[in-house]
Design a protein around this motif. Structure first.
Motif, short mmCIF file in Angstrom:
data_model
loop_
_atom_site.label_atom_id
_atom_site.label_comp_id
_atom_site.label_asym_id
_atom_site.label_seq_id
_atom_site.Cartn_x
_atom_site.Cartn_y
_atom_site.Cartn_z
N GLU A 97 0.83 -1.10 -0.26
CA GLU A 97 -0.05 -0.24 -0.21
C GLU A 97 1.30 1.21 0.19
N ALA A 98 1.80 1.32 0.95
CA ALA A 98 3.01 2.25 0.75
C ALA A 98 4.24 2.72 -1.12
N GLU A 99 3.72 1.29 -1.29
CA GLU A 99 4.59 1.47 -2.73
C GLU A 99 3.69 2.51 -3.61
N ALA A 100 2.01 1.68 -3.22
CA ALA A 100 1.01 2.89 -4.46
C ALA A 100 1.27 4.25 -3.83
N GLY A 199 16.81 -17.94 1.12
CA GLY A 199 16.21 -16.93 0.28
C GLY A 199 16.90 -15.61 0.53
N TYR A 200 16.82 -14.84 2.12
CA TYR A 200 17.33 -14.16 2.36
C TYR A 200 17.99 -13.28 1.66
N ARG A 201 18.90 -12.96 0.84
CA ARG A 201 19.67 -12.29 -0.06
C ARG A 201 18.18 -11.27 -0.64
N GLU A 202 17.83 -12.08 -2.05
CA GLU A 202 17.19 -12.27 -2.63
C GLU A 202 15.75 -11.33 -1.96
N LEU A 203 15.09 -12.24 -0.51
CA LEU A 203 14.17 -10.98 0.43
C LEU A 203 14.64 -9.58 0.31
N GLU A 208 14.90 -3.66 -0.58
CA GLU A 208 15.72 -2.57 -1.02
C GLU A 208 15.24 -1.77 -2.00
N GLN A 209 14.99 -3.14 -3.18
CA GLN A 209 14.30 -2.13 -4.07
C GLN A 209 12.40 -1.66 -4.51
N ARG A 210 11.48 -2.13 -3.10
CA ARG A 210 10.20 -1.59 -3.07
C ARG A 210 9.28 -2.51 -4.04
N ASP A 211 10.58 -3.43 -3.96
CA ASP A 211 9.30 -4.51 -4.68
C ASP A 211 8.41 -5.43 -4.43
#
Length: 239
Positions: A97-100, A199-203, A208-211
């Motif tokens: 929601e914040a990213e939207a 999967g720590y790094r991927e998350l 960080e990329q706000r994906d």
């Protein structure tokens, strides 16, 4: 001189580590006197530390007999993972929601910065990334004792980016209880490194990329991985 409150916290932390590592296995019974003698301290801070661990759901109080390490069932574990899923999904839904809002503001020609509730501190994000790197190394080497410590700190720091201490405390308790259940299963199952989530790094990258979509996908995968233990006991997986 160490303050009693500090000693209480140190003893609680030490006993919690013993339970997490299954060196104090589920069902183990012990008294305040036994632990006090083991650590060379008085009974009062030991009793206080045990009461703290009982409040966290890790010990059961046995009236006039001492304490016993709580035994979590596979149904308990399944319920804990589902509860964790609901809370974490809500956390990342807030991120969506914040990213939207940020995207809409940018499209309208307004400020394109992140929503202030989810604005990330670069230093905090860098610390989470360091935890991620350490957790991946421990997972790939199958070092459970090291992994658990980094895993708990990783999720605590990652959750702190949302800034809600009540959610952090609840998730930390659930994650600790899940590990208590999983560790004996993993130790019995042979090659540990091949069955640990990493999967720590991927998350961290997704956050960080706000994906938000990718972050939620990775978290869903994390929970599916955890539930595989309850759904298929012959293939134990880490929480």
């Amino acid at each position: 001189m160490i303050k009693r409150s500090t000693l209480r916290a140190q003893l609680a932390s030490a006993l919690r580590d013993e339970i997490l590592a299954a060196r104090l296995p589920a069902g183990s019974h012990f008294t305040v006197k036994e632990i006090a003698e083991q650590y060379g301290v008085s009974a009062t801070p030991v009793r206080e530390a045990m009461v703290d661990l009982a409040a966290q759901g890790l010990l059961d109080v046995e009236q006039h007999r001492g304490f016993r390490v709580h035994r979590f069932t596979i149904d308990d574990y399944r319920a804990m993972v589902h509860a964790r899923m609901i809370v974490m999904d809500g956390l990342f839904h807030g991120f969506v929601e914040a990213e939207a809002v940020r995207t809409a503001e940018a499209a309208a020609g307004g400020a394109a910065g992140p929503h202030r509730e989810y604005e990330m501190d670069p230093a905090a994000l860098a610390s989470v990334r360091r935890r991620a790197e350490a957790a991946v190394r421990a997972a790939r080497s199958g070092d459970l004792d090291v992994l658990i410590g980094y895993d708990l700190r990783y999720w605590r720091e990652l959750g702190a980016l949302a800034g809600n201490p009540y959610i952090l405390d609840f998730l930390d308790r659930l994650r600790t209880q899940c590990w208590v259940f999983c560790v004996p299963c993993l130790r019995r199952g042979g090659e540990i490194a091949t069955r640990l989530w990493s999967g720590y790094r991927e998350l961290v990258d997704a956050v960080e990329q706000r994906d938000a979509i990718e972050a939620r996908r990775i978290v869903a995968e994390y929970h599916r991985h955890a539930l595989a233990l309850a759904d298929g006991p012959a293939i134990p997986l880490a929480p």
